[in-house]
Design a protein around this motif. Structure first.
Motif, PDB file in Angstrom:
ATOM      1  N   VAL A  98       0.843  -1.187  -0.010  1.00 35.78           N
ATOM      2  CA  VAL A  98       0.014   0.111  -0.067  1.00 35.78           C
ATOM      3  C   VAL A  98       0.907   0.906   0.245  1.00 35.78           C
ATOM      4  CG1 VAL A  98      -1.939   1.565   1.286  1.00 35.78           C
ATOM      5  CG2 VAL A  98      -1.972  -1.086   1.083  1.00 35.78           C
ATOM      6  N   ASN A  99       1.926   1.091   0.827  1.00 34.25           N
ATOM      7  CA  ASN A  99       2.976   2.351   0.791  1.00 34.25           C
ATOM      8  C   ASN A  99       3.560   2.661  -0.460  1.00 34.25           C
ATOM      9  OD1 ASN A  99       2.422   2.966   3.656  1.00 34.25           O
ATOM     10  ND2 ASN A  99       3.911   1.791   4.383  1.00 34.25           N
ATOM     11  N   ALA A 100       3.861   1.486  -1.139  1.00 28.88           N
ATOM     12  CA  ALA A 100       4.677   1.628  -2.627  1.00 28.88           C
ATOM     13  C   ALA A 100       3.692   2.123  -3.419  1.00 28.88           C
ATOM     14  CB  ALA A 100       5.021   0.170  -2.774  1.00 28.88           C
ATOM     15  N   ALA A 101       2.303   1.526  -3.534  1.00 31.12           N
ATOM     16  CA  ALA A 101       1.148   2.000  -4.341  1.00 31.12           C
ATOM     17  C   ALA A 101       1.010   3.234  -4.369  1.00 31.12           C
ATOM     18  CB  ALA A 101       0.134   1.115  -4.290  1.00 31.12           C
ATOM     19  N   LEU A 117       9.927   1.034 -14.883  1.00 38.94           N
ATOM     20  CA  LEU A 117      11.289   1.190 -14.007  1.00 38.94           C
ATOM     21  C   LEU A 117      10.885   1.644 -12.518  1.00 38.94           C
ATOM     22  CD1 LEU A 117      13.829   3.088 -16.406  1.00 38.94           C
ATOM     23  CD2 LEU A 117      13.845   0.847 -15.796  1.00 38.94           C
ATOM     24  N   ALA A 118       9.996   2.538 -12.569  1.00 39.69           N
ATOM     25  CA  ALA A 118       9.681   2.966 -11.014  1.00 39.69           C
ATOM     26  C   ALA A 118       8.793   2.263 -10.239  1.00 39.69           C
ATOM     27  CB  ALA A 118       8.794   4.359 -11.234  1.00 39.69           C
ATOM     28  N   SER A 119       8.167   1.015 -10.675  1.00 34.41           N
ATOM     29  CA  SER A 119       7.480   0.161 -10.158  1.00 34.41           C
ATOM     30  C   SER A 119       8.436  -0.575  -9.285  1.00 34.41           C
ATOM     31  CB  SER A 119       6.476  -0.741 -11.065  1.00 34.41           C
ATOM     32  OG  SER A 119       7.361  -1.643 -11.826  1.00 34.41           O
ATOM     33  N   SER A 120       9.137  -1.208  -9.922  1.00 34.90           N
ATOM     34  CA  SER A 120      10.250  -1.865  -8.935  1.00 34.90           C
ATOM     35  C   SER A 120      10.987  -1.068  -7.846  1.00 34.90           C
ATOM     36  CB  SER A 120      11.287  -2.660  -9.632  1.00 34.90           C
ATOM     37  OG  SER A 120      10.691  -3.556 -10.450  1.00 34.90           O
ATOM     38  N   LEU A 121      11.250   0.218  -8.368  1.00 32.06           N
ATOM     39  CA  LEU A 121      11.972   1.262  -7.341  1.00 32.06           C
ATOM     40  C   LEU A 121      11.208   1.480  -6.253  1.00 32.06           C
ATOM     41  CD1 LEU A 121      13.812   3.318  -9.786  1.00 32.06           C
ATOM     42  CD2 LEU A 121      14.824   1.695  -8.482  1.00 32.06           C
ATOM     43  N   ALA A 122       9.708   1.639  -6.407  1.00 29.12           N
ATOM     44  CA  ALA A 122       8.868   1.878  -5.573  1.00 29.12           C
ATOM     45  C   ALA A 122       8.453   0.797  -4.374  1.00 29.12           C
ATOM     46  CB  ALA A 122       7.592   2.076  -6.117  1.00 29.12           C
ATOM     47  N   VAL A 123       8.707  -0.495  -4.644  1.00 33.69           N
ATOM     48  CA  VAL A 123       8.973  -1.355  -3.763  1.00 33.69           C
ATOM     49  C   VAL A 123      10.071  -1.382  -2.757  1.00 33.69           C
ATOM     50  CG1 VAL A 123       8.628  -3.850  -3.299  1.00 33.69           C
ATOM     51  CG2 VAL A 123       7.306  -3.026  -5.056  1.00 33.69           C
ATOM     52  N   ILE A 124      11.477  -1.165  -3.603  1.00 32.22           N
ATOM     53  CA  ILE A 124      12.568  -1.126  -2.987  1.00 32.22           C
ATOM     54  C   ILE A 124      12.680  -0.070  -1.985  1.00 32.22           C
ATOM     55  CG2 ILE A 124      15.088  -0.552  -3.386  1.00 32.22           C
ATOM     56  CD1 ILE A 124      14.748  -2.099  -5.985  1.00 32.22           C
ATOM     57  N   CYS A 168      10.531  -9.546  -2.883  1.00 33.94           N
ATOM     58  CA  CYS A 168      10.829  -9.716  -4.649  1.00 33.94           C
ATOM     59  C   CYS A 168       9.600 -10.194  -5.185  1.00 33.94           C
ATOM     60  CB  CYS A 168      11.805 -10.946  -4.421  1.00 33.94           C
ATOM     61  SG  CYS A 168      13.473 -10.687  -4.107  1.00 33.94           S
ATOM     62  N   LEU A 169       8.857 -10.987  -4.616  1.00 38.41           N
ATOM     63  CA  LEU A 169       7.513 -11.154  -5.153  1.00 38.41           C
ATOM     64  C   LEU A 169       6.662 -10.084  -5.385  1.00 38.41           C
ATOM     65  CD1 LEU A 169       6.680 -14.644  -3.596  1.00 38.41           C
ATOM     66  CD2 LEU A 169       7.532 -14.261  -5.756  1.00 38.41           C
ATOM     67  N   LEU A 170       6.580  -9.071  -4.325  1.00 38.12           N
ATOM     68  CA  LEU A 170       5.888  -7.768  -4.508  1.00 38.12           C
ATOM     69  C   LEU A 170       6.313  -6.931  -5.565  1.00 38.12           C
ATOM     70  CD1 LEU A 170       3.432  -6.257  -3.058  1.00 38.12           C
ATOM     71  CD2 LEU A 170       5.423  -5.166  -1.566  1.00 38.12           C
ATOM     72  N   GLY A 171       7.712  -6.875  -5.644  1.00 39.20           N
ATOM     73  CA  GLY A 171       8.247  -5.967  -6.736  1.00 39.20           C
ATOM     74  C   GLY A 171       7.747  -6.618  -8.106  1.00 39.20           C
ATOM     75  N   LEU A 172       7.843  -7.930  -8.256  1.00 37.49           N
ATOM     76  CA  LEU A 172       7.260  -8.582  -9.596  1.00 37.49           C
ATOM     77  C   LEU A 172       5.957  -8.214  -9.613  1.00 37.49           C
ATOM     78  CD1 LEU A 172       8.134 -10.426 -12.033  1.00 37.49           C
ATOM     79  CD2 LEU A 172       7.746 -12.394 -10.549  1.00 37.49           C
ATOM     80  N   LEU A 173       5.162  -8.372  -8.760  1.00 37.94           N
ATOM     81  CA  LEU A 173       3.710  -8.155  -8.891  1.00 37.94           C
ATOM     82  C   LEU A 173       3.278  -6.630  -9.363  1.00 37.94           C
ATOM     83  CD1 LEU A 173       0.900  -8.860  -8.572  1.00 37.94           C
ATOM     84  CD2 LEU A 173       0.848  -8.011  -6.080  1.00 37.94           C
ATOM     85  N   PHE A 174       4.079  -5.835  -8.837  1.00 33.93           N
ATOM     86  CA  PHE A 174       3.959  -4.347  -9.134  1.00 33.93           C
ATOM     87  C   PHE A 174       4.305  -4.072 -10.815  1.00 33.93           C
ATOM     88  CE2 PHE A 174       2.914  -3.056  -5.078  1.00 33.93           C
ATOM     89  CZ  PHE A 174       2.820  -1.789  -4.989  1.00 33.93           C
TER      90      PHE A 174
END
Length: 264
Positions: free
Chosen positions: A71-74, A192-199, A238-244
């Protein structure tokens, strides 16, 4: 003939999915063998089987922590993407504003997360999720801004001349020509930003605040020497970043159906 095309499409998708699966199986098998044969201690590198066992044992807490971080990343991703899109539109219309925004965006991108997170925690309440979402928004802003601004400038001269000859105003020109043409660039930045958001969301959780996200759970498990459990939370990140990434990819395909049809 109607059954040939779906069959070919399924085979093509199978060929696209098979290589990553083979690589994953080989890597995990080599990892397991290395840990077992080398008698590697868990604090150095847990085995995939131990991590999988901890993942199954703590699937409830992992799901809850992943939801908080997700939720924070989204929210941060949405805020940063909108800000980057608006800034790119404004910058593409004015060279002066572009000259002012580009250095600011580059400077923001150069600020490490480990500096941003404590600053935002001091500015806002550490009991809220605002600092973590603000960190994500700052991290997301740069790739979206840079890629979208480039796409807005990539208008073919013939299209620009045609719109000028039709006396099309700047905002209508942006709506009908430059923005649709910039969509591939925008989604490149968004992917690019989707994975960076989770990180960014996970790393920001290391620096205080509520202890309910993946980052804080990783820190807590490692501090208690529960290294396989810490790695289980890492796998969840990692799975969350892949989902994003997959969600953004699906939105991109839905927003630009002409590219999907052209690839058939």
């Amino acid at each position: 003939m109607s059954g040939v095309r779906p069959t070919a499409r399924v085979l093509a998708r199978g060929r696209a999915i098979l290589p990553p699966l083979v690589v994953a199986v080989v890597v995990l098998g080599a990892w397991q063998a290395f840990v077992d044969l080398g008698d590697v201690q868990p604090y150095l590198l847990p085995s995939p089987s131990a991590i999988a066992h901890q993942f199954r044992e703590h699937v409830g807490p992992i799901r809850s922590a992943a939801w908080v971080s997700g939720v924070n990343a989204a929210v941060g991703l949405a805020l940063g993407a909108v800000a980057g899109l608006v800034a790119a539109i404004v910058a593409a219309r004015s060279r002066l504003i572009d000259g002012m925004l580009a250095p600011v965006a580059a400077a923001m991108n150069a600020i490490p997360i480990i500096v941003l997170a404590p600053l935002f925690n001091a500015m806002f309440s550490t009991t809220s999720s605002v600092p973590r979402r603000a960190v994500v928004a700052v991290v997301v802003f740069f790739p979206v801004f840079v890629n979208t601004a480039r796409g807005l400038r990539e208008v073919a001269p013939v299209h620009r001349e045609l719109m000028r000859s039709l006396a099309v105003g700047p905002w209508r020109f942006a709506r009908t020509v430059s923005l649709p043409g910039a969509l591939p660039f925008f989604f490149t930045g968004l992917r690019l930003a989707s994975s960076l958001a989770v990180i960014a969301a996970v790393v920001a959780e290391y620096f205080g605040g509520r202890q309910n996200g993946l980052g804080s759970r990783i820190t807590s498990a490692a501090a208690n020497s529960a290294y396989p459990r810490a790695w289980a939370f890492v796998v969840a990140a990692c799975l969350l970043g892949l989902l994003f990434y997959l969600v953004v990819l699906a939105v991109e395909r839905a927003a630009m159906p002409w590219r999907r049809h052209a690839g058939r």
